[in-house]
Scaffold this motif. Structure first.
Motif, mmCIF file in Angstrom:
data_model
loop_
_atom_site.group_PDB
_atom_site.id
_atom_site.type_symbol
_atom_site.label_atom_id
_atom_site.label_comp_id
_atom_site.label_asym_id
_atom_site.label_seq_id
_atom_site.Cartn_x
_atom_site.Cartn_y
_atom_site.Cartn_z
ATOM 1 N N VAL A 344 0.762 -1.388 0.003
ATOM 2 C CA VAL A 344 -0.080 0.021 0.009
ATOM 3 C C VAL A 344 0.459 1.461 -0.409
ATOM 4 O O VAL A 344 1.986 1.109 0.813
ATOM 5 C CB VAL A 344 -0.552 0.206 1.022
ATOM 6 C CG1 VAL A 344 -1.692 1.403 1.321
ATOM 7 C CG2 VAL A 344 -1.855 -1.521 1.033
ATOM 8 N N ALA A 345 0.285 2.101 -1.227
ATOM 9 C CA ALA A 345 1.237 3.308 -1.095
ATOM 10 C C ALA A 345 0.507 4.844 -1.110
ATOM 11 O O ALA A 345 -0.933 4.688 -1.055
ATOM 12 C CB ALA A 345 1.920 3.435 -2.164
ATOM 13 N N GLN A 346 0.765 5.512 0.021
ATOM 14 C CA GLN A 346 0.150 7.059 0.647
ATOM 15 C C GLN A 346 0.178 7.666 0.726
ATOM 16 O O GLN A 346 2.571 7.928 1.253
ATOM 17 C CB GLN A 346 -0.982 6.005 1.474
ATOM 18 C CG GLN A 346 -0.665 5.285 3.124
ATOM 19 C CD GLN A 346 -0.966 5.188 4.046
ATOM 20 O OE1 GLN A 346 -1.140 4.494 4.336
ATOM 21 N NE2 GLN A 346 -2.642 5.154 3.999
ATOM 22 N N CYS A 347 -0.711 8.501 1.189
ATOM 23 C CA CYS A 347 0.088 10.131 1.843
ATOM 24 C C CYS A 347 -0.050 10.105 3.630
ATOM 25 O O CYS A 347 -1.420 10.056 3.457
ATOM 26 C CB CYS A 347 -0.286 11.670 1.219
ATOM 27 S SG CYS A 347 -0.575 12.551 1.577
ATOM 28 N N GLY A 359 4.430 7.168 2.041
ATOM 29 C CA GLY A 359 4.103 6.518 3.046
ATOM 30 C C GLY A 359 4.958 4.845 2.116
ATOM 31 O O GLY A 359 3.534 4.993 1.194
ATOM 32 N N LEU A 360 4.534 4.036 2.382
ATOM 33 C CA LEU A 360 5.022 2.150 1.898
ATOM 34 C C LEU A 360 4.395 1.718 3.510
ATOM 35 O O LEU A 360 5.804 2.116 3.939
ATOM 36 C CB LEU A 360 6.460 2.347 1.135
ATOM 37 C CG LEU A 360 5.933 1.298 0.204
ATOM 38 C CD1 LEU A 360 4.966 0.898 -0.644
ATOM 39 C CD2 LEU A 360 7.288 1.044 -0.818
ATOM 40 N N GLY A 403 5.956 -1.227 7.199
ATOM 41 C CA GLY A 403 6.435 0.046 6.484
ATOM 42 C C GLY A 403 6.722 1.117 7.211
ATOM 43 O O GLY A 403 7.422 0.785 8.488
ATOM 44 N N CYS A 404 6.700 2.109 6.303
ATOM 45 C CA CYS A 404 7.819 3.571 6.598
ATOM 46 C C CYS A 404 6.865 4.684 6.334
ATOM 47 O O CYS A 404 6.588 4.982 4.852
ATOM 48 C CB CYS A 404 8.523 3.134 6.308
ATOM 49 S SG CYS A 404 9.539 5.099 6.783
ATOM 50 N N GLY A 405 5.979 5.022 7.432
ATOM 51 C CA GLY A 405 5.140 5.882 7.087
ATOM 52 C C GLY A 405 5.978 7.126 6.673
ATOM 53 O O GLY A 405 5.284 8.381 5.737
ATOM 54 N N ASP A 406 7.044 7.784 6.587
ATOM 55 C CA ASP A 406 7.989 8.686 5.628
ATOM 56 C C ASP A 406 9.514 7.983 5.352
ATOM 57 O O ASP A 406 10.128 8.076 5.806
ATOM 58 C CB ASP A 406 8.869 10.333 6.895
ATOM 59 C CG ASP A 406 9.078 10.911 6.406
ATOM 60 O OD1 ASP A 406 9.021 10.934 5.321
ATOM 61 O OD2 ASP A 406 10.202 11.501 7.297
#
Length: 441
Positions: A344-347, A359-360, A403-406
């Motif tokens: 999932v890719a997102q802002c 974020g990924l 995952g990682c938000g930044d």
């Protein structure tokens, strides 16, 4: 002098022409036969091979009662009116199309051009667009008619681009409409698998005869399916199914060519024999569940390496104020080592600092989650400067969301404008994860 009303009260009268001096050097030859009578003659065999014994050499295609293309009486009278006055009395799309067909049959090019001009100036509707697409026309006015057809296709593709919203309405569309809409790359759909399923469902509803349905699917519908973007699970079902609706040799050959293209893209790009239809197979539509490429290993530990390409335009929608913006992009579901996983890719918005970043995340779907699943995973992105993937995040962890938000350590505005990350407008991501431990509940 223009045509006056006929004594019967319908349509223009052409009596003025017969005694007029200006028409003394012309011969007007008309053959008007009722449609019912003409059909009875054909059924009774009085017109063998579709020929009229009264037709003279050189008159082919100009006789009104030719069995190859009957001309509507009203449209014919309008055509005569145009010949003598240069005007038409109607702007109704269906009648204009009939007049266009009559003008095409009798090779009245000026009337054909006038009809095309009127039709293109009228506001399009679903009904009129479908009529234009189903219009048979000779090559006399190919360019003008083609512009009309292109406008009709663009109208339908734009109006019905949201497949999820209109899929039930599309079940009632004719073949020409289905071909126009599903040939579009701008079609918005959850996943390409849905297109394949819809094509089978539509064909079964419209063509009950197996042979006809099989022909339509093989020659007209399945070439519109982007097999290269279907999920692995459904592709496997297609390859192993025994359904009589489809030509399995044709579909298997198509899928094999696609897999070879994806495995050896450099060789495919140099193949001059690749046609437009084949190239269209590899164009991505607007998917909610975006396809990815992967390499999987079973040992010594189960491992998957995935490659995911996101366009700048897609990422820009994360940070949009529009009501229909996409808050995230989700990958196809992956099945490996007894696990169901997806990216999932997102802002990502930090609620403390209010800072927005890219974020990924890697998710393990709830239905397959084990009591203990330990993964070692690494996220990387390709840079234009180094021309290789650079590791951004690497960790060993447990859980259903990792995952990682930044991901890039920069604000959203800096990330989205970074041409070093968006190579020719595309962000190239890599996710590599290895299952170190998993235990049953």
């Amino acid at each position: 002098m223009g045509p006056e009303s006929s004594h019967g009260g319908w349509g223009p009268s052409y009596e003025f022409a017969f005694d007029a001096e200006s028409f003394s050097d012309r011969v007007l030859r008309l053959e008007i036969v009722a449609a019912a009578a003409a059909s009875e003659d054909v059924a009774g065999g009085s017109l063998p091979d579709g020929e009229d014994p009264r037709m003279e050499e050189g008159d082919e295609g100009r006789s009104l009662n030719s069995s190859s293309a009957m001309v509507d009486e009203h449209a014919f009278m309008e055509l005569l009116g145009f010949i003598y006055s240069g005007k038409l009395t109607s702007t109704e799309p269906t009648l204009l199309l009939d007049i266009l067909m009559a003008a095409d049959k009798f090779e009245v090019v000026s009337c054909m051009r006038h009809c095309c001009h009127l039709l293109t100036s009228l506001p399009l509707t679903t009904k009129s667009a479908l009529l234009y697409l189903d219009h048979p026309c000779s090559t006399l006015m190919a360019a003008e008619v083609q512009r009309l057809i292109v406008a009709a296709k663009e109208f339908l593709c734009h109006k019905y681009k949201d497949f999820t919203k209109f899929q039930h309405e599309l079940m009632n569309f004719p073949l020409v409409g289905i071909e126009a809409i599903f040939s579009s790359t701008n079609l918005q759909v959850l996943i390409e698998d849905e297109i394949y399923t819809f094509m089978l469902k539509w064909a079964r509803a419209r063509y009950p005869e197996l042979d006809e349905r099989r022909t339509i699917l093989s020659s007209r519908l399945l070439p519109l399916v982007r097999f290269s973007h279907m999920s692995f699970a459904v592709l496997r079902e297609v390859l192993t199914c025994t359904d009589d609706d489809i030509d399995h040799d044709q579909v298997n050959k198509c899928i094999a060519e696609i897999l070879l293209h994806k495995a050896y893209p450099a060789h495919a790009h140099g193949d001059l024999s690749v046609d437009t239809a084949t190239c269209r197979q590899f164009e991505e539509r607007t998917y909610m569940y975006k396809p990815l490429r992967l390499v999987a290993f079973d040992g010594p530990h189960p491992q998957v390496i995935t490659y995911w390409d996101l366009k700048r335009e897609e990422c820009s929608q994360f940070f949009s104020s529009e009501r229909n913006h996409r808050p995230e992009i989700i990958s196809h579901l992956l099945h490996h080592a007894g696990l169901d996983l997806f990216l999932v890719a997102q802002c990502y918005r930090n609620h403390v600092s209010e800072l927005c970043t890219f974020g990924l995340s890697l998710y393990i779907r709830q239905s397959s989650r084990r009591a203990r699943v330990t993964l070692e995973y690494e996220f990387a992105a390709k840079t234009k400067a180094l021309r290789k993937f650079v590791s951004r995040f690497q960790v060993k962890a447990r859980g259903s969301k990792l995952g990682c938000g930044d991901f890039f350590g920069t604000p959203w505005s800096t990330f989205i404008a970074n041409d070093n990350l968006f190579i020719d407008g595309v962000l190239h991501l890599r996710a590599d994860w290895t299952v170190l431990e998993q235990s049953e509940l």
